[in-house]
Write an enzyme that holds these catalytic residues in place. Structure first.
Site, short mmCIF file in Angstrom:
data_model
loop_
_atom_site.label_atom_id
_atom_site.label_comp_id
_atom_site.label_asym_id
_atom_site.label_seq_id
_atom_site.Cartn_x
_atom_site.Cartn_y
_atom_site.Cartn_z
N SER A 107 30.68 -67.85 61.75
CA SER A 107 31.58 -67.87 62.92
C SER A 107 32.32 -69.19 63.02
O SER A 107 33.48 -69.24 63.43
CB SER A 107 30.79 -67.59 64.20
OG SER A 107 29.93 -68.68 64.55
N LEU A 144 25.17 -66.04 60.57
CA LEU A 144 26.37 -65.67 61.31
C LEU A 144 26.90 -66.87 62.07
O LEU A 144 28.12 -67.00 62.26
CB LEU A 144 26.08 -64.52 62.27
CG LEU A 144 27.29 -64.02 63.05
CD1 LEU A 144 28.34 -63.44 62.12
CD2 LEU A 144 26.89 -63.01 64.11
N TYR A 145 26.02 -67.76 62.52
CA TYR A 145 26.48 -68.98 63.19
C TYR A 145 27.43 -69.74 62.28
O TYR A 145 28.55 -70.10 62.68
CB TYR A 145 25.27 -69.85 63.55
CG TYR A 145 25.63 -71.25 63.99
CD1 TYR A 145 26.44 -71.47 65.10
CD2 TYR A 145 25.16 -72.36 63.29
CE1 TYR A 145 26.77 -72.75 65.50
CE2 TYR A 145 25.49 -73.65 63.68
CZ TYR A 145 26.30 -73.84 64.78
OH TYR A 145 26.63 -75.11 65.17
N ALA A 146 27.01 -70.00 61.04
CA ALA A 146 27.86 -70.72 60.10
C ALA A 146 29.14 -69.95 59.82
O ALA A 146 30.24 -70.53 59.78
CB ALA A 146 27.09 -70.97 58.80
#
Length: 336
Positions: free
Chosen positions: A155, A151-153
């Site tokens: 986002s 999810l970091y990537a």
């Protein structure tokens, strides 16, 4: 020049703010002092900046309604460098809401504020994690980035897309950076180099993923800041203006928008990084082999062709210089 730097108490934000202040520019530094890692370290960074003329600290979170709109309306900066974010690949598995709040809502709030109060150049920090499941090396900005692994990537990819749409709709000159494994003095405690240094000095074993064969494009923080500083003066032209800087340019055909890798372009094996760290500390580490965690990739390698076309020679401090500099800072700061 008057700059607004978000995430000014963060690792990169601190170094960039210090560079701009050293050149005589005014810097307004916004930080929310989240407790993702040691808040005392963030406070210490800001305290260093507050000793320098031209720095104005502001405490607040990106997702606070109206905060960024009001701040830009008061400050009227020439440039905005957006470095504040919820960082960390693995933490996104534990607390995904933090990424939606800071990286999505927070970045949207910033774009809305810049739309209301336009600046000469908006610069945004993204990540090499955006390349996701890509296996072709080196990672080129023109590669399709549609397979984020965390999810970091995801986002950060969403932030890039939102920024492009605002650049198109409102003519906002925007550059997005993809950073590659930044390290150096005042670094982040959640990063491998920092974790390994702490454990080796404490006589504790270190966990080495993939047996140390994983490769990272380690980028010394001074090199990265130098690249950002020079790119500040290269806002993307409007469509129909100046042509591409090179064949690898990501200059949008419909917006004053560009995406640029910032990395050293010289990946190193994790095992080699540990060897250099052991030599700098002066003692060996007990290494425990672990499999690569979910969301991590086996290797990263930045193509620097576009960066070199835009700024000239790309600075690339070798880890044999950068890691000892980090160790000296670590020993001094923590008195070990």
């Amino acid at each position: 020049m008057r700059a607004l730097v978000t995430g000014s108490a963060g690792f990169i934000g601190y170094h960039l703010s210090r560079r701009l202040l050293g050149e005589g520019h005014a810097v307004v530094g916004l930080d929310g002092f989240s407790d993702y890692y040691d808040v005392a370290l963030k406070r210490a960074r800001h305290a260093e900046l507050e000793r320098l003329p031209g720095f104005e600290p502001v405490e607040g979170r990106l997702e606070t309604p109206g905060l960024l709109h009001d701040l830009l309306g008061r400050v009227r900066p020439d440039i905005v460098v957006h470095l504040a974010a919820q960082a960390g690949v693995r933490y996104s598995l534990e607390n995904p809401q933090a990424y939606a709040d800071a990286n999505l809502t927070g970045s949207f709030n910033l774009l809305e504020a810049v739309r209301a109060h336009p600046v000469r150049h908006l610069l945004l920090a993204s990540t090499s994690s955006a390349y996701g499941g890509n296996t072709a090396l080196p990672f080129r900005e023109t590669d399709r980035a549609v397979t984020p692994l965390t999810l970091y990537a995801a986002s950060k990819l969403a932030m890039e897309a939102m920024a492009h749409s605002y650049a198109h709709l409102f003519g906002l000159p925007t550059t997005a950076f993809r950073f590659f494994t930044v390290y150096g003095p005042w670094g982040r405690p959640d990063m491998a180099l920092f974790l390994f240094a702490r454990k080796i000095l404490a006589g504790e074993p270190i966990e080495v993923f993939s047996g140390g064969t994983a490769e990272r494009d380690f980028t010394y923080v001074d090199d990265l800041v130098d690249a950002i500083r020079r790119l500040i003066d290269r806002p993307p032209p409007a469509p129909g203006g100046e042509g591409p800087a090179c064949a690898a340019d990501t200059l949008s055909p419909v917006a004053p928008y560009r995406l640029v890798n910032i990395g050293g372009g010289r990946p190193e094996r994790l095992g080699r990084m540990i060897d250099v760290l052991e030599a700098a500390i002066g003692r060996p580490a007990e290494r425990i082999a672990k499999p690569l965690p979910p969301g991590d990739v086996a290797r990263t390698h930045a193509s620097t062709e576009l960066l070199e076309s835009l700024i000239g020679t790309v600075p690339s401090t070798p880890i044999t210089d950068g890691i000892p500099a980090f160790v000296r800072w670590y020993r001094d700061y923590y008195r070990v």
